[in-house]
Design a protein around this motif. Sequence first.
Motif, PDB file in Angstrom:
ATOM      1  N   TRP A   1       0.839  -1.200   0.000  1.00 56.89           N
ATOM      2  CA  TRP A   1       0.000   0.000   0.000  1.00 56.89           C
ATOM      3  C   TRP A   1       0.871   1.245   0.000  1.00 56.89           C
ATOM      4  CZ3 TRP A   1      -0.837   4.461   2.656  1.00 56.89           C
ATOM      5  CH2 TRP A   1      -2.056   5.124   2.403  1.00 56.89           C
ATOM      6  N   ARG A   2       0.432   2.254  -0.754  1.00 61.13           N
ATOM      7  CA  ARG A   2       1.080   3.563  -0.726  1.00 61.13           C
ATOM      8  C   ARG A   2       0.058   4.622  -1.126  1.00 61.13           C
ATOM      9  NH1 ARG A   2       2.868   0.673  -5.086  1.00 61.13           N
ATOM     10  NH2 ARG A   2       2.852   1.692  -7.142  1.00 61.13           N
ATOM     11  N   PRO A   3       0.200   5.842  -0.679  1.00 57.67           N
ATOM     12  CA  PRO A   3      -0.837   6.862  -0.878  1.00 57.67           C
ATOM     13  C   PRO A   3      -1.166   7.175  -2.335  1.00 57.67           C
ATOM     14  CG  PRO A   3       0.647   7.535   0.873  1.00 57.67           C
ATOM     15  CD  PRO A   3       1.258   6.319   0.246  1.00 57.67           C
ATOM     16  N   THR A   4      -0.239   6.953  -3.246  1.00 57.24           N
ATOM     17  CA  THR A   4      -0.473   7.328  -4.640  1.00 57.24           C
ATOM     18  C   THR A   4      -0.720   6.121  -5.541  1.00 57.24           C
ATOM     19  OG1 THR A   4       1.914   7.282  -5.079  1.00 57.24           O
ATOM     20  CG2 THR A   4       0.933   9.400  -4.407  1.00 57.24           C
TER      21      THR A   4
END
Length: 323
Positions: free
Chosen positions: A140-143
């Motif tokens: 998971w990553r914000p972008t």
Amino acid sequence: MTSSRPLAVCSRRLPAPTEQALESLCTVIANPGDLPLPAATLAERCRQHGATVLVVTPTDRISADIIATLPDSLKLIATFSVGYEHIDVEAARARGITVTNTPGVLTDATADIALLLILGAARRASEGEREIRTDSWTGWRPTHLMGTHIGGRRLGILGMGRIGQAVAQRARAFGMEIHYHNRTQLSAEQEQGAIFHADADSLLRVSDVLSLHCPATPETTGFLNAQRLALLPDGAIVINTARGAIVNDTDLIAALRSGRIAAAGLDVFAGEPDIHPDYRELCNTFLLPHLGSATLQTRTAMGNSVIDSIQSILLNRLPSNAL
């Protein structure tokens, strides 16, 4: 070959309950290999066996030339589909052959697939699943794979028949604003707040998501071309559960590559299963192999419609679903 029972030629395998019901009514010349047969071969089987019924599917092109070769014994062409553009109905009528389809039984299943395509295309589902299957997801990553939220977006429905209305009903639950173009405006009760556009181009200009539900006709073939794609808002999403011929593949692929169209969700294709290969190379396509009516319940109901039409013909009655 002669038989004391009515004889039916079937172009493809059918759901088991349909095949069992058909065999109770007729002697059946089946296609156990379930590969597409040339229409000329189907006509030859009808002549050879003195068939009363020919059961076909959308992949069988029953043209006027083919109909001219059918035997006088043939009374019914029953297509296992709601669409019937693959049959020259006028040529059949001129020969005294009734043509039937399976209307009204696949509305919900097809509308469900349309919504699946909307969500899958908007939320980049194909890209996400590919990462899982290829073990390329890094976490998971914000972008990561940011898609489009469909709530508050304008859904343009081209063709507000049974399926179009069912799609509108589902889309309202996701907070979409419904716009539509149809040959005639619906009643206020049927519209349920949807906004009517008398002109198709007017609809395109406001369609953040465009969902195609019109039949394939000479007028709609190639409808969604470069000129009409240019009318859609930047970043629009195109959905097709109707017929592949409505879309100009080359133009849609170019718009997807440029990013002018953000994504496409497609269940039908021109020339299927030999689809335009460039669709497979695009990351912003959510593609299904013509699954619109593919539930056990729906396909069984379609089969029941075919059987009802055959029973009517054998009783010398005009089927209620005659075209």
